[in-house]
Design an enzyme around this catalytic site. Structure first.
Site, PDB file in Angstrom:
ATOM      1  N   HIS A 189      12.257  -1.298  27.878  1.00 47.37           N
ATOM      2  CA  HIS A 189      10.874  -1.077  27.479  1.00 47.37           C
ATOM      3  C   HIS A 189      10.113  -2.399  27.485  1.00 47.37           C
ATOM      4  O   HIS A 189      10.712  -3.466  27.614  1.00 47.37           O
ATOM      5  CB  HIS A 189      10.803  -0.423  26.082  1.00 47.37           C
ATOM      6  CG  HIS A 189      11.595  -1.129  25.035  1.00 47.37           C
ATOM      7  ND1 HIS A 189      11.205  -2.322  24.482  1.00 47.37           N
ATOM      8  CD2 HIS A 189      12.784  -0.833  24.449  1.00 47.37           C
ATOM      9  CE1 HIS A 189      12.102  -2.709  23.607  1.00 47.37           C
ATOM     10  NE2 HIS A 189      13.093  -1.829  23.567  1.00 47.37           N
TER      11      HIS A 189
HETATM   12  P1  TYD Z   1      14.716   0.296  20.268  1.00 43.49           P
HETATM   13  O1  TYD Z   1      13.683  -0.763  20.111  1.00 43.49           O
HETATM   14  O2  TYD Z   1      14.475   1.339  21.320  1.00 43.49           O
HETATM   15  O3  TYD Z   1      16.143  -0.363  20.542  1.00 43.49           O
HETATM   16  P2  TYD Z   1      16.655  -1.251  21.763  1.00 43.49           P
HETATM   17  O4  TYD Z   1      15.452  -1.782  22.475  1.00 43.49           O
HETATM   18  O5  TYD Z   1      17.479  -2.312  21.155  1.00 43.49           O
HETATM   19  O6  TYD Z   1      17.501  -0.416  22.641  1.00 43.49           O
HETATM   20  O7  TYD Z   1      14.944   0.971  18.853  1.00 43.49           O
HETATM   21  C1  TYD Z   1      15.971   1.918  18.638  1.00 43.49           C
HETATM   22  C2  TYD Z   1      15.553   2.805  17.477  1.00 43.49           C
HETATM   23  O8  TYD Z   1      15.424   2.025  16.288  1.00 43.49           O
HETATM   24  C3  TYD Z   1      14.222   3.496  17.690  1.00 43.49           C
HETATM   25  O9  TYD Z   1      14.326   4.810  17.186  1.00 43.49           O
HETATM   26  C4  TYD Z   1      13.247   2.722  16.853  1.00 43.49           C
HETATM   27  C5  TYD Z   1      14.110   2.168  15.743  1.00 43.49           C
HETATM   28  N1  TYD Z   1      13.646   0.854  15.254  1.00 43.49           N
HETATM   29  C6  TYD Z   1      13.131   0.734  13.981  1.00 43.49           C
HETATM   30  O10 TYD Z   1      13.005   1.723  13.228  1.00 43.49           O
HETATM   31  N2  TYD Z   1      12.733  -0.506  13.534  1.00 43.49           N
HETATM   32  C7  TYD Z   1      12.847  -1.604  14.314  1.00 43.49           C
HETATM   33  O11 TYD Z   1      12.479  -2.727  13.869  1.00 43.49           O
HETATM   34  C8  TYD Z   1      13.384  -1.465  15.641  1.00 43.49           C
HETATM   35  C9  TYD Z   1      13.518  -2.659  16.551  1.00 43.49           C
HETATM   36  C10 TYD Z   1      13.775  -0.224  16.062  1.00 43.49           C
END
Ligand code: TYD
Length: 142
Positions: free
Chosen positions: A53
């Site tokens: 993303h």
């Molecule tokens: P995501 O940013 O998609 O993870 P990555 O990029 O590491 O694969 O986040 C995964 C899940 O965690 C998503 O449902 C959002 C949640 N999240 C939070 O609630 N707070 C946060 O600070 C972050 C980074 C993610």
């Protein structure tokens, strides 16, 4: 052109003595924004990928506080794979960079310092949408 040229790799200050190392980062000093949030990834299977993303408004500092992993950065024009493997080396990411993280070593911990509170609305999760925003002519060729 693209924003990869704005990505910075910085070294944290290290205080070393016979008791080991101490390293630090401060808002508006080594970190070019006020830190509003800290999160960390750990126990990531070595075969799996995180990220996938970009963010409209979020700036981040990313480091391998333990172990190592790769981060692939893409600004819509160019992409680059960077191996992070030191708690003294930080990647400073501006807004609007597509990123994926993979190749996590056993015990790797990815520490992220973030300029904003968590906001689902700040995510661009579709790569075509991202390209449409940063390099629409590429979108048409593809
Ligand atoms: P995501 O940013 O998609 O993870 P990555 O990029 O590491 O694969 O986040 C995964 C899940 O965690 C998503 O449902 C959002 C949640 N999240 C939070 O609630 N707070 C946060 O600070 C972050 C980074 C993610």
């Amino acid at each position: 052109m693209g924003k990869l040229s704005e990505v910075r790799i910085i070294k944290t200050p290290v205080l070393n003595d016979r008791r080991g190392n101490l390293s630090f980062l401060e808002s508006r000093q080594q970190v070019p924004f006020d830190i509003k949030r800290i999160y960390y990834l750990y126990d990531v299977p070595s075969t799996l990928t995180r990220g996938g993303h970009a963010h409209y408004n979020l700036q981040q500092v990313i480091m391998a506080i333990s172990g190592s992993f790769d981060i692939i950065l893409d600004d819509g024009f160019n992409s680059q794979r960077i191996h992070l493997n030191s708690p003294n080396t930080c990647l400073v990411l501006p807004t609007m960079i597509w990123r994926e993280l993979d190749n996590f070593s056993l015990g790797a911990v990815c520490l992220v310092l973030a300029s904003e509170y968590y906001s689902a609305a700040d995510y661009i999760r579709n790569y075509s949408d991202f390209i449409g925003l940063v390099n629409p002519s590429k979108d048409k060729v593809a």
